[in-house]
Design a protein around this motif. Structure first.
Motif, PDB file in Angstrom:
ATOM      1  N   SER A   9       0.889  -1.195  -0.039  1.00 51.99           N
ATOM      2  CA  SER A   9       0.140   0.036  -0.071  1.00 51.99           C
ATOM      3  C   SER A   9       0.875   1.245  -0.097  1.00 51.99           C
ATOM      4  N   VAL A  10       0.538   2.368  -0.679  1.00 52.85           N
ATOM      5  CA  VAL A  10       0.828   3.614  -0.393  1.00 52.85           C
ATOM      6  C   VAL A  10       0.116   4.724   0.050  1.00 52.85           C
ATOM      7  N   VAL A  11       0.474   5.273   0.828  1.00 54.55           N
ATOM      8  CA  VAL A  11      -0.379   6.553   1.710  1.00 54.55           C
ATOM      9  C   VAL A  11       0.424   7.708   1.261  1.00 54.55           C
ATOM     10  N   TYR A  12      -0.372   8.563   0.273  1.00 50.88           N
ATOM     11  CA  TYR A  12       0.034  10.124  -0.110  1.00 50.88           C
ATOM     12  C   TYR A  12      -0.598  11.000   0.836  1.00 50.88           C
ATOM     13  N   THR A  13       0.391  11.426   1.716  1.00 50.41           N
ATOM     14  CA  THR A  13      -0.247  12.307   2.809  1.00 50.41           C
ATOM     15  C   THR A  13       0.041  13.774   2.348  1.00 50.41           C
ATOM     16  N   PHE A  14      -1.109  14.830   2.188  1.00 51.13           N
ATOM     17  CA  PHE A  14      -0.879  15.956   2.016  1.00 51.13           C
ATOM     18  C   PHE A  14      -0.847  17.072   3.000  1.00 51.13           C
ATOM     19  N   GLU A  15      -1.106  16.491   4.169  1.00 54.34           N
ATOM     20  CA  GLU A  15      -1.367  17.532   5.315  1.00 54.34           C
ATOM     21  C   GLU A  15      -0.583  17.070   6.777  1.00 54.34           C
ATOM     22  N   GLU A  16      -0.604  15.715   6.875  1.00 54.38           N
ATOM     23  CA  GLU A  16       0.369  15.571   8.045  1.00 54.38           C
ATOM     24  C   GLU A  16       1.660  15.005   7.739  1.00 54.38           C
ATOM     25  N   SER A  17       2.655  15.175   8.626  1.00 55.54           N
ATOM     26  CA  SER A  17       3.989  14.569   8.143  1.00 55.54           C
ATOM     27  C   SER A  17       4.117  13.134   8.353  1.00 55.54           C
ATOM     28  N   VAL A  18       4.919  12.348   7.893  1.00 56.17           N
ATOM     29  CA  VAL A  18       5.107  10.872   7.985  1.00 56.17           C
ATOM     30  C   VAL A  18       5.275  10.416   9.412  1.00 56.17           C
ATOM     31  N   GLU A  19       6.044  11.273  10.154  1.00 58.38           N
ATOM     32  CA  GLU A  19       6.390  11.145  11.636  1.00 58.38           C
ATOM     33  C   GLU A  19       5.087  11.152  12.367  1.00 58.38           C
ATOM     34  N   LYS A  20       4.182  11.967  12.037  1.00 57.73           N
ATOM     35  CA  LYS A  20       2.760  12.128  12.887  1.00 57.73           C
ATOM     36  C   LYS A  20       1.961  10.693  12.598  1.00 57.73           C
ATOM     37  N   ILE A  21       1.942  10.600  11.198  1.00 55.81           N
ATOM     38  CA  ILE A  21       1.087   9.263  10.893  1.00 55.81           C
ATOM     39  C   ILE A  21       1.620   8.057  11.667  1.00 55.81           C
ATOM     40  N   VAL A  22       3.041   7.856  11.521  1.00 51.01           N
ATOM     41  CA  VAL A  22       3.759   6.649  12.175  1.00 51.01           C
ATOM     42  C   VAL A  22       3.335   6.693  13.361  1.00 51.01           C
ATOM     43  N   GLU A  23       3.572   7.775  14.361  1.00 50.48           N
ATOM     44  CA  GLU A  23       3.455   7.908  15.837  1.00 50.48           C
ATOM     45  C   GLU A  23       2.204   7.433  16.367  1.00 50.48           C
ATOM     46  N   ARG A  24       1.048   8.274  15.446  1.00 52.77           N
ATOM     47  CA  ARG A  24      -0.295   8.143  15.815  1.00 52.77           C
ATOM     48  C   ARG A  24      -0.808   6.392  15.561  1.00 52.77           C
ATOM     49  N   ALA A  25      -0.172   5.854  14.454  1.00 54.90           N
ATOM     50  CA  ALA A  25      -0.466   4.188  14.319  1.00 54.90           C
ATOM     51  C   ALA A  25       0.100   3.503  15.187  1.00 54.90           C
ATOM     52  N   LEU A  26       1.433   3.933  15.739  1.00 57.34           N
ATOM     53  CA  LEU A  26       1.914   3.125  16.854  1.00 57.34           C
ATOM     54  C   LEU A  26       1.324   3.252  18.105  1.00 57.34           C
ATOM     55  N   SER A  27       0.606   4.522  18.222  1.00 57.59           N
ATOM     56  CA  SER A  27       0.055   4.638  19.616  1.00 57.59           C
ATOM     57  C   SER A  27      -1.386   3.901  19.854  1.00 57.59           C
ATOM     58  N   ILE A  28      -1.970   3.241  18.791  1.00 55.35           N
ATOM     59  CA  ILE A  28      -3.128   2.395  18.882  1.00 55.35           C
ATOM     60  C   ILE A  28      -2.731   1.032  18.203  1.00 55.35           C
ATOM     61  N   ASN A  29      -1.751   0.649  18.390  1.00 56.14           N
ATOM     62  CA  ASN A  29      -1.415  -0.794  17.932  1.00 56.14           C
ATOM     63  C   ASN A  29      -1.257  -1.189  16.634  1.00 56.14           C
ATOM     64  N   ILE A  30      -0.987  -0.303  15.722  1.00 55.97           N
ATOM     65  CA  ILE A  30      -0.934  -0.741  14.311  1.00 55.97           C
ATOM     66  C   ILE A  30       0.567  -0.849  14.119  1.00 55.97           C
ATOM     67  N   PRO A  31       1.216  -2.059  13.812  1.00 52.82           N
ATOM     68  CA  PRO A  31       2.630  -2.272  13.581  1.00 52.82           C
ATOM     69  C   PRO A  31       3.341  -1.429  12.317  1.00 52.82           C
ATOM     70  N   ILE A  32       3.201  -0.320  12.272  1.00 53.93           N
ATOM     71  CA  ILE A  32       3.515   0.590  11.058  1.00 53.93           C
ATOM     72  C   ILE A  32       5.199   0.349  10.544  1.00 53.93           C
ATOM     73  N   LYS A  33       5.770   0.533  11.641  1.00 51.21           N
ATOM     74  CA  LYS A  33       7.309   0.395  11.217  1.00 51.21           C
ATOM     75  C   LYS A  33       7.496  -0.947  10.691  1.00 51.21           C
ATOM     76  N   ASN A  34       6.927  -1.989  11.390  1.00 53.74           N
ATOM     77  CA  ASN A  34       7.208  -3.251  10.514  1.00 53.74           C
ATOM     78  C   ASN A  34       6.765  -3.490   8.988  1.00 53.74           C
ATOM     79  N   MET A  35       5.592  -2.743   8.879  1.00 51.68           N
ATOM     80  CA  MET A  35       4.811  -2.846   7.596  1.00 51.68           C
ATOM     81  C   MET A  35       5.862  -1.860   6.751  1.00 51.68           C
ATOM     82  N   ILE A  36       6.481  -0.726   6.959  1.00 47.80           N
ATOM     83  CA  ILE A  36       7.119  -0.027   6.294  1.00 47.80           C
ATOM     84  C   ILE A  36       8.737  -0.878   5.839  1.00 47.80           C
ATOM     85  N   ASP A  37       9.402  -1.656   6.935  1.00 44.57           N
ATOM     86  CA  ASP A  37      10.354  -2.401   6.777  1.00 44.57           C
ATOM     87  C   ASP A  37      10.177  -3.481   5.920  1.00 44.57           C
TER      88      ASP A  37
END
Length: 244
Positions: A56-84
């Motif tokens: 999957s690809v997310v094209y973000t126009f408003e939020e930074s990548v860091e903000k999306i990653v941080e929020r996903a991690l805070s709700i138990n979505i293993p986003i770093k593993n997905m990116i890696d």
């Protein structure tokens, strides 16, 4: 020949609302006021796709990548593993660099070279503000049509300005782009502001006509039973029907 298999959200109650999930190769608008969890819900579908090894690809126009990653991690979505693992890429699109054509080329190249299966354009209002040119909705429509023809599933988080009050899908008329419309909104239950989720439209199948309570917790998204004892939910002034 596109096979409309269903994409599960991984959350049984959301799949119940959607009678099994979202058909692959369709366009889904996720509509709601700021803070209701539109991006989070899109990421939930992406997490499930990642588990199946789909990119999957997310094209973000408003939020930074860091903000999306941080929020996903805070709700138990293993986003770093997905990116890696290479099943997710988040691309920050800086404002006013792309024309509608050059942005579409960026997306097409990624789909054709890297076999991307899900694209999230976050958000439609961000796209319209950030991409230079006229007839932006027409360009977005053409891009979605191309992605559909490639069998790519598209999520379009779309912000509505009104938090409560008369219901609307989106600020501009982009609802015709969508095969599916999922709505998130705030409702007041006994003096407390909560969130609710429902489905307004599903072109390729039936769906549940109720709203359900929608919560974002540190363990992930939680969705409740249908809010059967409420009425006037879409008017923005829901009220409880007293049980006799």
């Amino acid at each position: 020949n596109i096979n409309f298999e269903k994409l599960s959200s991984g959350i049984p109650e959301i799949d119940e609302l959607l009678y099994g999930g979202i058909e692959s190769g369709t366009v889904t608008i996720i509509s709601g006021p700021s803070g209701t969890g539109k991006t989070t819900l899109g990421l939930q579908f992406i997490k499930e796709a990642s588990g199946r090894g789909e990119r999957s690809v997310v094209y973000t126009f408003e939020e930074s990548v860091e903000k999306i990653v941080e929020r996903a991690l805070s709700i138990n979505i293993p986003i770093k593993n997905m990116i890696d693992k290479g099943t997710l890429e988040i691309k920050k699109i800086e404002p006013l660099i792309y024309t509608p054509y050059s942005f579409a080329q960026l997306v097409k190249e990624d789909v054709e070279k890297r076999n991307t299966k899900i694209v999230m354009i976050d958000s439609t209002s961000g796209y319209k503000l950030s991409v230079r040119g006229a007839e932006i909705t027409t360009h977005l429509h053409a891009l979605c049509k191309y992605l559909n023809n490639q069998g790519v599933t598209v999520f379009l988080p779309t912000e509505i300005k009104k938090i409560t009050g008369e219901f609307q899908i989106a600020q501009e008329d982009i609802s015709y782009l969508a095969d599916n419309v999922i709505i998130l909104r705030y409702i007041e239950i006994k003096g407390e502001l909560r969130r609710a989720i429902g489905v307004l439209k599903k072109r390729l199948g039936d769906f549940e006509k109720n709203l359900r309570e929608f919560q974002i917790t540190k363990y992930g998204i939680k969705v409740g039973e249908p809010l059967k004892n409420m009425r006037n939910i879409l008017s923005g002034a829901p009220s409880f029907i007293e049980e006799t």
